[in-house]
Design an enzyme around this catalytic site. Structure first.
Site, PDB file in Angstrom:
ATOM      1  N   ASP A   1      12.930  -5.884 -11.194  1.00 50.12           N
ATOM      2  CA  ASP A   1      14.185  -5.607 -11.893  1.00 50.12           C
ATOM      3  C   ASP A   1      14.712  -6.981 -12.268  1.00 50.12           C
ATOM      4  O   ASP A   1      15.176  -7.735 -11.410  1.00 50.12           O
ATOM      5  CB  ASP A   1      15.177  -4.897 -10.969  1.00 50.12           C
ATOM      6  N   HIS A   2      14.614  -7.335 -13.547  1.00 46.44           N
ATOM      7  CA  HIS A   2      14.846  -8.737 -13.898  1.00 46.44           C
ATOM      8  C   HIS A   2      16.288  -9.185 -13.633  1.00 46.44           C
ATOM      9  O   HIS A   2      16.544 -10.372 -13.515  1.00 46.44           O
ATOM     10  CB  HIS A   2      14.407  -9.033 -15.336  1.00 46.44           C
TER      11      HIS A   2
ATOM     12  N   HIS B   1      19.460  -1.818 -13.068  1.00 49.08           N
ATOM     13  CA  HIS B   1      20.254  -3.049 -13.057  1.00 49.08           C
ATOM     14  C   HIS B   1      21.650  -2.873 -12.433  1.00 49.08           C
ATOM     15  O   HIS B   1      22.059  -3.649 -11.578  1.00 49.08           O
ATOM     16  CB  HIS B   1      20.416  -3.603 -14.473  1.00 49.08           C
TER      17      HIS B   1
HETATM   18  C1  BG6 Z   1      16.296  -3.851 -20.056  1.00 48.28           C
HETATM   19  C2  BG6 Z   1      16.654  -2.609 -20.821  1.00 48.28           C
HETATM   20  O1  BG6 Z   1      15.851  -3.527 -18.768  1.00 48.28           O
HETATM   21  O2  BG6 Z   1      17.439  -4.694 -19.938  1.00 48.28           O
HETATM   22  C3  BG6 Z   1      17.200  -2.970 -22.192  1.00 48.28           C
HETATM   23  O3  BG6 Z   1      15.514  -1.791 -20.960  1.00 48.28           O
HETATM   24  C4  BG6 Z   1      18.337  -3.961 -22.073  1.00 48.28           C
HETATM   25  O4  BG6 Z   1      17.632  -1.805 -22.888  1.00 48.28           O
HETATM   26  C5  BG6 Z   1      17.951  -5.142 -21.184  1.00 48.28           C
HETATM   27  O5  BG6 Z   1      18.671  -4.410 -23.365  1.00 48.28           O
HETATM   28  C6  BG6 Z   1      19.141  -6.024 -20.892  1.00 48.28           C
HETATM   29  O6  BG6 Z   1      18.717  -7.197 -20.261  1.00 48.28           O
HETATM   30  P1  BG6 Z   1      19.491  -8.561 -20.451  1.00 48.28           P
HETATM   31  O7  BG6 Z   1      18.777  -9.514 -19.558  1.00 48.28           O
HETATM   32  O8  BG6 Z   1      19.365  -8.914 -21.902  1.00 48.28           O
HETATM   33  O9  BG6 Z   1      20.908  -8.309 -20.069  1.00 48.28           O
END
Ligand code: BG6
Length: 491
Positions: free
Chosen positions: A181-182, A244
């Site tokens: 989960d980044h 997230h």
């Molecule tokens: C991803 C989603 O996990 O996270 C996307 O699938 C979303 O829809 C993205 O845009 C948002 O990540 P960040 O790092 O740009 O806030």
């Protein structure tokens, strides 16, 4: 950490993630000397592409998306010499035979035990096939050194997530499975734990006695773009809340772990996730708001309605916005609402956690009206600020809230690594602290299942339309009552 030579395989070489995130992250780790001295990266995909073309394509990804800007050509050449494209169908045995040969020859060259990492940057339908093939071909069988990295979505509901966990569990040990989960790799997210558990001033106040409510908001200015095909069957609840935002809720709400150790942290997070109160159908419609964007202007740009986006059904009922009021049923948080909000095509990109404290219990100033507020900004700015009342200079006793700010820009000269850099390095080091364990991911699905079920049962009910460029439907503001008038917006 002992650095074993590493063979990193990426399935889904031609996908967006590889070009935008994974290769730029690996390249940055390389130039900062974080990769083992001996490594190679094998990128597998179906298309016929020659080595040079592939490397050129990855270089353009680094030039465009790396936080360091364009690559230094000498360094890039050094890196590219260890970057390979392997053409192969994920469904065919020969692909894994060829992969095996490549890895074996690297192993021979390295002359010692190597660590193998297999990154699944692929559509979910390939996860089981690839996992099984890795297992059948004995490609990933050293419990301490070989790992798989699985991207979200991890299942589409509780049942499919459980099934996938069981499937993977039969082929790999839990220790080898890195569910990514980044958001957990983001610098400001990692800092929440440091902020809470290394500073004694805040933790004693971190409970129902002093906190009125908490807002966790991730708004995005982008629409669904080219991802309509995936997104229309997913929606914001599955795409953002299930992972997230609930991960952020866990970090904000967890108890202090016994030690900064992977299993203890994951235990503490799972425990709080399991304490989120499940809703009945009727409660879902009272506590969870869904919305979908219609056409509207963002920065002088006319944005299409969601239903007009590529690969989206023109009568789609998929939500692009969710706001929810959740409760954590435990001693610390009883009665404190956690408001979660996320949406696409909103006025600006901003991820924040706002902790609103209770009002002063005994007011001696007439204009003491603004409660203390702690604002943790995750992106685009990284900062933490505390809002408090202060006397306005002058001859009268007049108050006005002011802010005490900590910004990364002012406090640090270090560069801020990308989330994927931190997480990929953790995988290479075998550190699963920032990854989700099987039980935690299932607990997260348990939180969203009642919502998914209620929406499935009443597909049209209370789907609120909001204009692109607005802050979402009015119902989302009303949800905050009587705790707050509006969602916190970064200035
Ligand atoms: C991803 C989603 O996990 O996270 C996307 O699938 C979303 O829809 C993205 O845009 C948002 O990540 P960040 O790092 O740009 O806030």
């Amino acid at each position: 950490v002992k650095k074993y030579p590493a063979a990193i395989t990426i399935f889904g070489a031609k996908g967006d993630l590889t070009k935008r995130k994974l290769i730029p992250a690996l390249y940055n780790l390389f130039i900062d000397n974080h990769l083992p001295t001996a490594f190679n990266i094998i990128c597998v995909d179906f298309l016929e592409v020659n080595q040079d073309e592939f490397r050129q394509d990855m270089l353009s990804g680094v030039n465009e998306f790396s936080r360091n800007g364009a690559a230094e050509i000498e360094k890039w050449n050094e890196f590219a010499a260890r970057l390979f494209y392997l053409q192969g169908d994920f469904l065919k045995n020969e692909t894994y035979g060829n992969l095996n040969e490549k890895i074996k020859s690297f192993e021979k060259e390295a002359g010692q035990t190597i660590s193998r990492v297999f990154y699944f940057a692929v559509a979910p339908r390939f996860i089981e096939t690839i996992s099984d093939a890795l297992y059948q071909h004995n490609l990933c069988n050293k419990e301490n050194l070989d790992r798989i990295v699985v991207e979200k979505p991890f299942g589409t509901d509780l049942e499919t997530a459980k099934k996938l966990n069981r499937f993977l569990g039969k082929r790999f040990s839990e220790k080898q499975i890195y569910r990514i989960d980044h958001y957990l790799g983001k610098e400001a997210v990692q800092n929440i734990m440091a902020f809470r558990f290394a500073n004694y001033v805040f933790e004693p106040l971190w409970n129902k006695k002093y906190i009125d409510h908490i807002q966790i908001s991730v708004s995005e200015q982008v629409g669904v773009g080219k991802r309509g095909g995936y997104y229309d069957s997913s929606g914001a609840l599955r795409d953002m809340i299930q992972n997230h935002l609930l991960q952020l809720l866990c970090i904000v709400g967890m108890e202090c772990p016994g030690a900064y150790k992977s299993e203890q942290i994951r235990d503490a997070k799972t425990k709080v996730m399991k304490s989120v109160r499940p809703y009945t159908n009727a409660e879902v419609f009272k506590n969870v708001v869904r919305g979908q964007y219609t056409a509207g202007m963002i920065n002088d740009d006319l944005r299409p309605a969601y239903r007009q986006e590529e690969h989206v059904s023109s009568s789609s009922l998929t939500e692009t916005f969710v706001a929810a009021k959740l409760f954590i049923d435990n001693k610390r948080w009883e009665g404190v609402p956690f408001f979660l909000r996320t949406g696409k095509s909103m006025p600006a990109q901003s991820s924040v956690v706002v902790v609103q404290f209770k009002d002063s219990p005994h007011k001696i100033f007439r204009d003491d009206i603004v409660p203390n507020r702690l604002i943790i900004s995750i992106q685009p700015e990284l900062e933490i600020s505390l809002l408090f009342e202060s006397k306005v200079p002058g001859l009268q006793m007049k108050l006005k809230p002011v802010e005490m700010d900590f910004t990364y820009k002012e406090s640090y000269t270090e560069t801020i690594p990308e989330a994927y850099e931190a997480l990929l390095l953790d995988v290479l080091h075998g550190d699963a602290t920032l990854f989700m364990r099987a039980d935690q991911i299932e607990a997260a699905w348990k939180v969203v299942m009642p919502i998914l079920d209620a929406w499935k049962k009443y597909p049209q009910k209370d789907l609120n339309m909001y204009k692109a460029g607005s802050c979402g439907p009015d119902a989302a503001q009303k949800l905050l009552k009587p705790y707050a008038k509006e969602w916190f917006e970064l200035p």
